[in-house]
Design a protein around this motif. Structure first.
Motif, mmCIF file in Angstrom:
data_model
loop_
_atom_site.group_PDB
_atom_site.id
_atom_site.type_symbol
_atom_site.label_atom_id
_atom_site.label_comp_id
_atom_site.label_asym_id
_atom_site.label_seq_id
_atom_site.Cartn_x
_atom_site.Cartn_y
_atom_site.Cartn_z
ATOM 1 N N ILE A 72 66.697 45.150 10.124
ATOM 2 C CA ILE A 72 65.593 45.124 9.386
ATOM 3 C C ILE A 72 65.056 43.489 8.988
ATOM 4 O O ILE A 72 63.934 43.235 9.154
ATOM 5 C CB ILE A 72 65.570 45.665 8.032
ATOM 6 C CG1 ILE A 72 65.655 47.027 8.100
ATOM 7 C CG2 ILE A 72 64.289 45.300 7.067
ATOM 8 C CD1 ILE A 72 65.867 47.818 6.772
ATOM 9 N N LEU A 73 66.162 42.768 8.877
ATOM 10 C CA LEU A 73 65.654 41.192 8.717
ATOM 11 C C LEU A 73 65.479 40.652 9.893
ATOM 12 O O LEU A 73 64.483 39.856 10.116
ATOM 13 C CB LEU A 73 67.114 40.717 8.299
ATOM 14 C CG LEU A 73 67.666 40.826 6.581
ATOM 15 C CD1 LEU A 73 68.746 40.266 6.341
ATOM 16 C CD2 LEU A 73 66.377 40.750 5.839
ATOM 17 N N ASP A 74 65.876 40.731 10.801
ATOM 18 C CA ASP A 74 65.553 39.762 12.325
ATOM 19 C C ASP A 74 64.057 40.329 12.671
ATOM 20 O O ASP A 74 63.378 39.335 12.908
ATOM 21 C CB ASP A 74 66.554 40.206 13.425
ATOM 22 C CG ASP A 74 67.950 39.799 13.216
ATOM 23 O OD1 ASP A 74 67.898 38.800 12.521
ATOM 24 O OD2 ASP A 74 68.948 40.086 13.977
ATOM 25 N N PRO A 75 63.743 41.433 12.737
ATOM 26 C CA PRO A 75 61.972 41.845 12.795
ATOM 27 C C PRO A 75 61.264 41.229 11.926
ATOM 28 O O PRO A 75 60.143 40.458 12.203
ATOM 29 C CB PRO A 75 62.208 43.457 12.939
ATOM 30 C CG PRO A 75 63.470 43.770 13.401
ATOM 31 C CD PRO A 75 64.377 42.701 12.821
ATOM 32 N N PHE A 122 70.762 36.625 21.467
ATOM 33 C CA PHE A 122 69.995 35.503 21.203
ATOM 34 C C PHE A 122 69.080 35.579 20.380
ATOM 35 O O PHE A 122 68.254 34.730 20.013
ATOM 36 C CB PHE A 122 69.582 35.046 22.591
ATOM 37 C CG PHE A 122 70.473 34.468 23.626
ATOM 38 C CD1 PHE A 122 71.779 34.177 23.373
ATOM 39 C CD2 PHE A 122 70.077 34.969 25.116
ATOM 40 C CE1 PHE A 122 72.672 33.951 24.506
ATOM 41 C CE2 PHE A 122 70.829 34.731 26.186
ATOM 42 C CZ PHE A 122 72.304 34.360 25.981
ATOM 43 N N MET A 123 69.034 36.706 19.672
ATOM 44 C CA MET A 123 68.288 36.971 18.637
ATOM 45 C C MET A 123 68.116 35.994 17.234
ATOM 46 O O MET A 123 67.215 35.535 16.869
ATOM 47 C CB MET A 123 67.940 38.394 18.056
ATOM 48 C CG MET A 123 66.974 38.666 16.917
ATOM 49 S SD MET A 123 65.395 38.585 17.270
ATOM 50 C CE MET A 123 65.109 40.090 18.270
ATOM 51 N N SER A 124 69.443 35.723 17.170
ATOM 52 C CA SER A 124 69.676 34.864 15.877
ATOM 53 C C SER A 124 69.133 33.466 16.198
ATOM 54 O O SER A 124 68.514 32.645 15.440
ATOM 55 C CB SER A 124 71.051 34.768 15.440
ATOM 56 O OG SER A 124 71.203 33.873 14.533
ATOM 57 N N PRO A 125 69.521 32.933 17.261
ATOM 58 C CA PRO A 125 69.089 31.527 17.875
ATOM 59 C C PRO A 125 67.493 31.387 17.795
ATOM 60 O O PRO A 125 66.917 30.378 17.318
ATOM 61 C CB PRO A 125 69.577 31.329 19.041
ATOM 62 C CG PRO A 125 70.871 31.930 19.082
ATOM 63 C CD PRO A 125 70.667 33.368 18.559
#
Length: 265
Positions: A72-75, A122-125
């Motif tokens: 949820i947080l990443d989107p 690589f979503m976090s970067p």
């Protein structure tokens, strides 16, 4: 407003990125279809001569969120900072600029994180890079991150600190590649041309601009007003007889009126 209305109200690049991330990550983490192993960046699977290179691994690590709460947080972070930059950022004012920015920082993250830091997702970067650029655009804006309120200029460092505490130092180290990518873009696109006397190295190709251009004469909503796109053609009016236009030019207007008559004739 329904969820679908909110989705279609998003700017196109951010909307596509979020849809791809949710559509890939939720099945992968919830029902293991596809297996996340086949989505990670593994350089020996990409650069190989023993089998067909698995080139999709150059893209899927940017779309794969973390498990559990990160689903949820990443989107949400993509929506929050991606939408703000794509719609309101002055540095992405021309059609296609935001897409070129995303491609540039993704390539840098791929090289720095994938090949030098050993990262496989690589979503976090990527979200950290968006947050860094957002912070550069709005340094004094007040934000609330979980329960802490601070100026936006500290946002990327707060995100790194939370990753360090909630995940691991290794995860924060990998995430920091997003700072490198976003700052490299900042330097090449803004600092070097404006303060170093050089020319901008990053530009949007004409082909990419055409993908995002609106048809001539249509209105495009912007935060600071409404812009009317070009490519409209003005057809001059021709004055004929007494029905000619009085605003089409002094000589033409008077010549179309005839010789006139004296009062009393």
């Amino acid at each position: 407003m329904s969820a679908m209305d909110m989705f279609w109200a998003m700017p196109p690049v951010t909307r596509t990125l979020i849809a791809a991330a949710v559509g890939l990550s939720w099945p992968a983490h919830l029902i293991n279809m596809p297996d996340p192993y086949y989505l990670y960046f593994l350089d020996y699977k990409v650069l190989t001569l023993k089998a067909l290179p698995e080139l999709w691994r150059l893209v899927t690590p940017f779309l794969l969120t973390g498990p559990k709460l990160s689903l949820i947080l990443d989107p949400y972070f993509l929506y929050q900072y991606g939408s703000e930059l794509e719609i309101r950022s002055s540095r992405f004012s021309d059609p296609g600029d935001f897409l070129v920015y995303l491609v540039f920082i993704s390539v840098v993250i791929l090289v720095v994180c994938g090949y030098f830091m050993g990262g496989i997702m690589f979503m976090s970067p990527l979200t950290l890079a968006l947050a860094y650029t957002y912070a550069q655009e709005n340094p004094q804006r007040q934000l609330s991150y979980f329960v802490v309120t601070f100026s936006a200029k500290y946002l990327p460092y707060c995100m790194l600190a939370m990753t360090f505490l909630m995940a691991s130092p290794e995860a924060a180290f990998v995430q920091s590649s997003g700072l490198i990518a976003a700052h490299m873009y900042e330097f090449l696109a803004k600092i070097w041309p404006e303060y170093g006397g050089g020319r901008s190295i990053i530009s949007t190709p004409i082909t990419v601009r055409r993908w995002f251009e609106t048809p001539g004469g249509t209105a495009a909503a912007r935060p600071y007003g409404t812009a009317i796109s070009g490519n409209t053609t003005t057809v001059p009016q021709r004055a004929t007889g007494s029905g000619g236009s009085w605003t089409s030019g002094a000589a033409g207007a008077w010549n179309a009126r005839g010789s006139g008559r004296r009062l009393g004739d």
